[in-house]
Scaffold this motif. Structure first.
Motif, PDB file in Angstrom:
ATOM      1  N   ARG A 550       0.770  -1.211   0.029  1.00 16.73           N
ATOM      2  CA  ARG A 550      -0.005   0.048  -0.092  1.00 16.73           C
ATOM      3  C   ARG A 550       0.769   1.311   0.030  1.00 16.73           C
ATOM      4  NH1 ARG A 550      -4.154  -1.871   4.803  1.00 16.73           N
ATOM      5  NH2 ARG A 550      -5.392  -3.333   3.635  1.00 16.73           N
ATOM      6  N   ALA A 551       1.866   1.188   0.664  1.00 18.03           N
ATOM      7  CA  ALA A 551       3.045   2.447   0.879  1.00 18.03           C
ATOM      8  C   ALA A 551       4.278   1.628   0.803  1.00 18.03           C
ATOM      9  CB  ALA A 551       2.581   3.232   2.073  1.00 18.03           C
ATOM     10  N   GLY A 552       5.259   2.496   0.245  1.00 15.99           N
ATOM     11  CA  GLY A 552       6.761   1.934   0.494  1.00 15.99           C
ATOM     12  C   GLY A 552       7.109   1.043  -0.660  1.00 15.99           C
ATOM     13  N   THR A 553       8.085   0.243  -0.418  1.00 15.18           N
ATOM     14  CA  THR A 553       8.668  -0.609  -1.412  1.00 15.18           C
ATOM     15  C   THR A 553       8.994  -2.008  -0.517  1.00 15.18           C
ATOM     16  OG1 THR A 553      10.941   0.038  -1.105  1.00 15.18           O
ATOM     17  CG2 THR A 553       9.607   1.174  -2.917  1.00 15.18           C
ATOM     18  N   MET A 554       8.999  -3.022  -1.464  1.00 14.33           N
ATOM     19  CA  MET A 554       9.169  -4.363  -1.145  1.00 14.33           C
ATOM     20  C   MET A 554      10.077  -4.923  -2.221  1.00 14.33           C
ATOM     21  SD  MET A 554       8.507  -7.779  -1.450  1.00 14.33           S
ATOM     22  CE  MET A 554       7.458  -7.584  -2.840  1.00 14.33           C
ATOM     23  N   GLU A 555      11.087  -5.627  -1.872  1.00 14.55           N
ATOM     24  CA  GLU A 555      12.189  -6.211  -2.443  1.00 14.55           C
ATOM     25  C   GLU A 555      12.093  -7.851  -1.428  1.00 14.55           C
ATOM     26  OE1 GLU A 555      16.872  -6.368  -3.235  1.00 14.55           O
ATOM     27  OE2 GLU A 555      15.992  -4.768  -2.396  1.00 14.55           O
ATOM     28  N   SER A 570      10.806  -1.000   2.461  1.00 14.50           N
ATOM     29  CA  SER A 570      11.655   0.115   2.511  1.00 14.50           C
ATOM     30  C   SER A 570      10.565   1.338   2.565  1.00 14.50           C
ATOM     31  CB  SER A 570      12.554   0.332   1.678  1.00 14.50           C
ATOM     32  OG  SER A 570      13.775  -0.436   1.685  1.00 14.50           O
ATOM     33  N   GLY A 571      10.792   2.405   3.362  1.00 14.30           N
ATOM     34  CA  GLY A 571       9.540   3.470   3.348  1.00 14.30           C
ATOM     35  C   GLY A 571       9.730   4.589   2.024  1.00 14.30           C
ATOM     36  N   GLU A 572       8.647   5.222   2.138  1.00 17.90           N
ATOM     37  CA  GLU A 572       8.780   6.379   1.130  1.00 17.90           C
ATOM     38  C   GLU A 572       8.776   7.595   1.938  1.00 17.90           C
ATOM     39  OE1 GLU A 572       4.683   6.121  -0.512  1.00 17.90           O
ATOM     40  OE2 GLU A 572       5.382   4.662  -2.042  1.00 17.90           O
ATOM     41  N   ASP A 574      11.548  11.384   2.934  1.00 15.21           N
ATOM     42  CA  ASP A 574      12.865  11.718   3.168  1.00 15.21           C
ATOM     43  C   ASP A 574      13.283  11.211   4.559  1.00 15.21           C
ATOM     44  OD1 ASP A 574      12.646  13.338   0.657  1.00 15.21           O
ATOM     45  OD2 ASP A 574      11.913  14.781   1.637  1.00 15.21           O
ATOM     46  N   SER A 575      13.401  12.040   5.390  1.00 12.15           N
ATOM     47  CA  SER A 575      13.804  11.437   6.666  1.00 12.15           C
ATOM     48  C   SER A 575      12.881  10.744   7.530  1.00 12.15           C
ATOM     49  CB  SER A 575      14.280  12.604   7.694  1.00 12.15           C
ATOM     50  OG  SER A 575      13.271  13.462   8.030  1.00 12.15           O
ATOM     51  N   VAL A 576      11.694  10.877   7.246  1.00 14.86           N
ATOM     52  CA  VAL A 576      10.530   9.926   7.874  1.00 14.86           C
ATOM     53  C   VAL A 576       9.989   9.056   6.672  1.00 14.86           C
ATOM     54  CG1 VAL A 576       8.459   9.788   8.916  1.00 14.86           C
ATOM     55  CG2 VAL A 576      10.082  11.705   9.561  1.00 14.86           C
ATOM     56  N   LYS A 577      10.436   7.801   6.772  1.00 13.99           N
ATOM     57  CA  LYS A 577       9.962   6.589   5.744  1.00 13.99           C
ATOM     58  C   LYS A 577       8.891   5.751   6.251  1.00 13.99           C
ATOM     59  CE  LYS A 577      14.702   6.918   3.630  1.00 13.99           C
ATOM     60  NZ  LYS A 577      14.378   7.436   2.300  1.00 13.99           N
ATOM     61  N   ARG A 578       7.907   5.627   5.399  1.00 12.09           N
ATOM     62  CA  ARG A 578       6.825   4.975   5.871  1.00 12.09           C
ATOM     63  C   ARG A 578       6.267   3.932   4.964  1.00 12.09           C
ATOM     64  NH1 ARG A 578       1.118   4.726   4.967  1.00 12.09           N
ATOM     65  NH2 ARG A 578       0.019   4.015   6.616  1.00 12.09           N
ATOM     66  N   TYR A 579       6.032   2.672   5.381  1.00 12.54           N
ATOM     67  CA  TYR A 579       5.607   1.588   4.588  1.00 12.54           C
ATOM     68  C   TYR A 579       4.264   0.888   5.137  1.00 12.54           C
ATOM     69  CZ  TYR A 579       8.331  -1.633   7.641  1.00 12.54           C
ATOM     70  OH  TYR A 579       8.664  -2.058   8.718  1.00 12.54           O
ATOM     71  N   ASP A 580       3.559   0.332   4.402  1.00 10.64           N
ATOM     72  CA  ASP A 580       2.300  -0.352   4.722  1.00 10.64           C
ATOM     73  C   ASP A 580       2.135  -1.348   3.734  1.00 10.64           C
ATOM     74  OD1 ASP A 580      -0.390  -1.253   5.138  1.00 10.64           O
ATOM     75  OD2 ASP A 580      -1.136   0.830   5.539  1.00 10.64           O
ATOM     76  N   VAL A 581       2.164  -2.722   4.290  1.00  6.32           N
ATOM     77  CA  VAL A 581       2.168  -3.772   3.495  1.00  6.32           C
ATOM     78  C   VAL A 581       1.428  -4.866   4.115  1.00  6.32           C
ATOM     79  CG1 VAL A 581       3.473  -5.860   2.280  1.00  6.32           C
ATOM     80  CG2 VAL A 581       4.417  -3.294   2.249  1.00  6.32           C
ATOM     81  N   VAL A 582       0.286  -5.457   3.243  1.00  3.63           N
ATOM     82  CA  VAL A 582      -0.474  -6.660   3.765  1.00  3.63           C
ATOM     83  C   VAL A 582       0.330  -7.928   3.420  1.00  3.63           C
ATOM     84  CG1 VAL A 582      -2.641  -7.725   3.845  1.00  3.63           C
ATOM     85  CG2 VAL A 582      -2.365  -5.398   3.915  1.00  3.63           C
ATOM     86  N   VAL A 583       0.399  -8.896   4.478  1.00  2.00           N
ATOM     87  CA  VAL A 583       1.032 -10.114   4.176  1.00  2.00           C
ATOM     88  C   VAL A 583      -0.102 -11.269   4.320  1.00  2.00           C
ATOM     89  CG1 VAL A 583       2.688 -11.781   4.801  1.00  2.00           C
ATOM     90  CG2 VAL A 583       3.290  -9.369   5.079  1.00  2.00           C
ATOM     91  N   SER A 584      -0.338 -11.894   3.190  1.00  2.00           N
ATOM     92  CA  SER A 584      -1.386 -13.090   3.465  1.00  2.00           C
ATOM     93  C   SER A 584      -0.708 -14.415   3.194  1.00  2.00           C
ATOM     94  CB  SER A 584      -2.522 -12.635   2.608  1.00  2.00           C
ATOM     95  OG  SER A 584      -3.226 -11.571   2.843  1.00  2.00           O
ATOM     96  N   THR A 585      -0.819 -15.441   3.978  1.00  2.00           N
ATOM     97  CA  THR A 585      -0.241 -16.858   3.779  1.00  2.00           C
ATOM     98  C   THR A 585      -0.819 -17.930   4.614  1.00  2.00           C
ATOM     99  OG1 THR A 585       1.734 -18.110   3.940  1.00  2.00           O
ATOM    100  CG2 THR A 585       1.624 -16.252   5.767  1.00  2.00           C
ATOM    101  N   GLY A 586      -1.542 -18.848   3.953  1.00  2.00           N
ATOM    102  CA  GLY A 586      -2.375 -19.659   4.757  1.00  2.00           C
ATOM    103  C   GLY A 586      -3.539 -19.140   5.297  1.00  2.00           C
ATOM    104  N   SER A 587      -3.641 -19.269   6.740  1.00  2.00           N
ATOM    105  CA  SER A 587      -4.313 -18.689   7.675  1.00  2.00           C
ATOM    106  C   SER A 587      -4.285 -17.308   8.194  1.00  2.00           C
ATOM    107  CB  SER A 587      -4.898 -19.770   8.760  1.00  2.00           C
ATOM    108  OG  SER A 587      -3.697 -19.958   9.494  1.00  2.00           O
ATOM    109  N   LEU A 588      -3.335 -17.032   7.748  1.00  4.18           N
ATOM    110  CA  LEU A 588      -2.619 -15.494   8.667  1.00  4.18           C
ATOM    111  C   LEU A 588      -2.833 -14.515   7.670  1.00  4.18           C
ATOM    112  CD1 LEU A 588      -0.942 -14.319  10.698  1.00  4.18           C
ATOM    113  CD2 LEU A 588       1.181 -14.659   9.222  1.00  4.18           C
ATOM    114  N   ARG A 589      -3.265 -13.329   8.043  1.00  2.00           N
ATOM    115  CA  ARG A 589      -3.270 -12.061   7.180  1.00  2.00           C
ATOM    116  C   ARG A 589      -2.760 -11.085   8.280  1.00  2.00           C
ATOM    117  NH1 ARG A 589      -6.271  -7.535   6.586  1.00  2.00           N
ATOM    118  NH2 ARG A 589      -6.276  -6.678   4.184  1.00  2.00           N
TER     119      ARG A 589
END
Length: 749
Positions: A550-555, A570-572, A574-589
């Protein structure tokens, strides 16, 4: 007609169905409990949801009925209350209950003849752990030494608590994703069998002032915290089986309690050694302890610390147990006397040991112990007996009454073998020789009929009894010993947990997350490390992985060890970097959200001779002569035992402290922080202070732990009212030993 009449009789014989939909439901007769699917019933007043208030009743849960105290998304450390309460009623039976979402699943007191049959407890209370794969947090240590005021239950929760009861039976019960399994508090003549309380972050079975009990055919595996294989192995007083404060004459037989902080942890108790007064005033306590217990045919392997720890006690017997690859040692028996340690397999112990406790059998201040007929293979040290000056401890009445130094111990009929195939990763026999016997003995010592195969022997103290190693050697004429008989004990239960999890052998299968050990079944996501390029996460479990950025980068990164997937976020900004990522695997979200601050710091590092706790201004003045440098990114330094020169690129800096002790660090930066609440988190050993100075305002302390301490996490919050520069200053001092400094800054709102 006969058939309708018969059906009517059968129907009349069936217990009534009780619909449970609210708190404080009272049960006064045998019945079947029915709960609507998905219902959440909070224990609003903290005294239990279901109250069983009658003698000799049987309460059975209908299939599919779940007693749930919190919504599924509730964090484990926010769970409160008790599911089932039984107080001062005898002969109660509870069958088939499934309990989740409470601090305590079932609490029974004054419940003689209680039977708990086929109960399931999952996703109940557990603490949020602050230790990480990279470093330990001392705040995660448990404190099992006090429980007369129900501290275990109050502080740590449990699936089952049985208190002040005789003749209880706990069978076929299962506990998962919690902190503690079963607590027996002042319980006698109970039987715990055929149960599985595993993958917990505290204790599988914990006993307090409980004697004459039988514990057989249970699994208490992976009850652990405070471990990162190859990094640290503290255990933090977690254990598969815990036995504290005068628990005697218990039988612990044919259980699997592998991968615990300690597999078995027994301590006579603070009252027994005279550290605190006897609670009921009945005596001085010096003759009591955890004594005359039998541990027989258990698997007590792969602990970060000890396979068996039993201290300040007498007459205990450890027979026929499997003790393999425990990080500290197989048996730690400090201040024990009259122990029989016979017929055990001890192999590959001591691989992560420090100090004097390492290898097979280690006994400090032990007397008249028998170590016979065991097989020692490739331990860091086979048997180590020693005495040292423990100062005030030796003066305690319960210690003073029994301490006879190191004398009368018999080591006989054992096989000691070092065959070159030891499991100690990163070591060599040349650098750290494996030792068969190490004896610093104030008495004569008795050695007979031991077999030695290709070993190196070290006797490193002049007062140790010298002897010549040869098969059948007999050192002391008074060293006679008799072959002990293996006790024959009739055990309850039919399950065979020993060896059932052979596919998870070895300590490397202890994989800790922020809430406890991975159960190798449900998927788990954990933050592995934080670096300048972002946050490294690992995913455990074989289910396919889906990432929604949703925000930031994923590698994506190549997974290490047991992880199925690894990726860096990694976040988006300058000095304050933010990320927002949803992980889904099996029964876990799971949603991974972070706002991190990346800054450029002006850093001074310097040796000091003025104690910063006594003269802060003088200590600060010494910074002028130290090394000056810039540091971009997280302010995080794993100094370890080596000091500042261990940090890459720092060794050649002018003014850099040369040693690993008595150095300081002062770092400063200016950041433009957006309005809101910002959380500052430090991990330090030793002292740390963080101050912030918003534009136009006075400096304010955010974190201050200006003490000599072990690895500790501290948190503070800065509220920024309006945009503008904020000056930050971090001060740190190291006295000696291990050292670390790490600062994280992220949004708190």
């Amino acid at each position: 007609m006969v058939i309708p009449a018969l059906l009517a009789v059968i129907a009349a014989a069936q217990p009534p169905v009780v619909e449970v939909s609210r708190d404080n439901t009272t049960i006064t007769e045998s019945c079947i409990i029915r709960i609507a699917p998905g219902a959440v019933i909070e224990d609003a007043d903290g005294d239990g949801v279901i109250h069983i208030k009658a003698d000799a009743v049987t309460v059975e849960f209908e299939a599919g009925s779940v007693l749930r105290g919190a919504k599924p998304e509730t964090l484990w450390d926010a769970m409160r209350g008790t599911g089932i309460r039984i107080a001062d009623h005898s002969g109660v039976t509870v069958r088939g209950a499934e309990v989740t979402g409470y601090k305590v699943g079932l609490y029974a007191s004054g419940a003689d003849g209680l039977t708990l049959d086929g109960l399931s407890f999952h996703d109940n209370y557990r603490q949020h752990l602050r230790s990480t794969p990279e470093r330990e947090d001392a705040g995660d240590w448990l404190w099992p030494h006090s429980n007369d005021a129900r501290q275990w239950m109050t502080n740590y929760g449990a699936a089952v608590v049985v208190e002040r009861s005789e003749g209880a039976r706990v069978l076929e019960c299962s506990v998962r994703r919690g902190q503690n399994g079963i607590i027996l508090d002042r319980v006698a003549h109970a039987q715990v069998y055929d149960s599985d309380c595993s993958f917990l972050s505290g204790w599988g079975l914990a006993m307090w002032r409980s004697s004459d009990n039988m514990v057989a055919h249970n699994a208490f595996d992976f009850c652990v915290r405070g471990h990162s294989e190859g990094v640290y192995n503290r255990g933090q007083d977690s254990a598969g089986i815990l036995m504290f404060e005068q628990c005697s004459r218990n039988v612990i037989a044919e259980n699997s309690a592998t991968h615990g902080g300690d597999c078995f942890f027994g301590f006579a108790g603070k009252e027994a050694i005279g550290e605190v007064p006897v609670r009921d005033g009945s005596g001085d306590g010096v003759d009591e302890g955890c004594s005359n217990n039998v541990l027989i045919m258990n698997d007590l392997s792969y602990a970060p610390a000890h396979g068996i720890e039993m201290t300040f006690s007498s007459g205990n017997r450890f027979t026929g147990n499997r003790l393999v690859e425990n990080g500290g040692c197989a048996v730690w028996g400090g201040y024990s006397r009259g122990m029989m340690i016979d017929g055990n397999l001890m192999e590959g112990n001591g691989g992560m040991s420090l100090g004097l406790e390492r290898g097979g059998v280690n006994i400090e201040h032990g007397s008249y112990n028998f170590i016979v007929n065991n097989r020692f293979i490739n331990n860091r040290c086979g048997v180590h007996l020693w005495w040292d000056d423990d100062g005030k401890l030796l003066a305690l009445p319960g210690v003073k009454a029994h301490d006879q130094g190191v004398t009368g111990n018999v080591i006989a009929g054992n096989v000691f073998e070092i065959n070159g195939h030891h499991p100690f990763v990163g070591d060599s026999e040349k650098d750290r020789p494996l030792i068969v016997l190490q004896m610093r003995d104030t008495g004569a010592g008795h050695l007979q009929d031991n077999t030695f195969v290709g070993n190196t022997v070290l006797l490193d103290e002049a007062r140790a009894k010298e002897f010549v190693l040869q098969k059948g050697c007999e050192v002391d004429e008074d060293g006679g010993w008799e072959q002990p008989e293996v006790p024959v004990i009739r055990l309850p239960g039919v399950k065979r947990p020993v060896g059932a999890r052979a596919d998870l052998s070895e300590r490397q299968n202890i994989i800790m997350g922020e809430w406890g050990p991975w159960d190798h079944e449900e998927p788990m996501v954990r933050l592995r490390s934080r670096g300048a390029d972002g946050d490294l996460y690992e995913v455990f479990g074989n289910a396919p992985l889906s990432l929604e950025v949703r925000a930031g980068t994923m590698e994506k990164r190549a997974a290490e060890a047991r992880a199925s997937h690894a990726f860096v976020l990694s976040g988006e900004g300058d000095s304050v970097k933010r990320y927002d990522v949803v992980v889904s695997t099996g029964s876990l979200r799971r949603e991974l959200v972070a706002s991190r601050v990346i800054a450029t710091w002006e850093v001074r590092i310097f040796p000091w001779s003025i104690d910063p706790r006594e003269d802060l201004a003088g200590w600060r003045g010494q910074a002028e002569s130290g090394a000056q440098l810039k540091w971009t990114g997280d302010l995080g330094f794993a100094f370890g035992q080596k000091g500042p020169r261990a940090i890459k690129g720092w060794a050649s800096e002018a003014g850099m402290p040369a040693g690993a002790d008595h150095y300081g660090l002062i770092a400063g930066t200016v950041l433009d922080l957006p309005p809101g609440k910002w959380r500052f988190t430090t991990h330090s050993d030793d002292g740390v202070r963080v101050t912030a100075t918003p534009q136009g305002k006075e400096a304010q302390a955010i974190i201050e732990n200006w003490t000599w301490h072990g690895p500790t996490t501290d948190m503070g919050v800065l509220e920024v009212a309006e945009a503008g520069p904020v000056g930050l200053r971090v001060e740190y001092f190291q006295i000696d030993g291990f050292a670390v400094l790490k600062l994280d800054i992220e949004r708190a709102d």
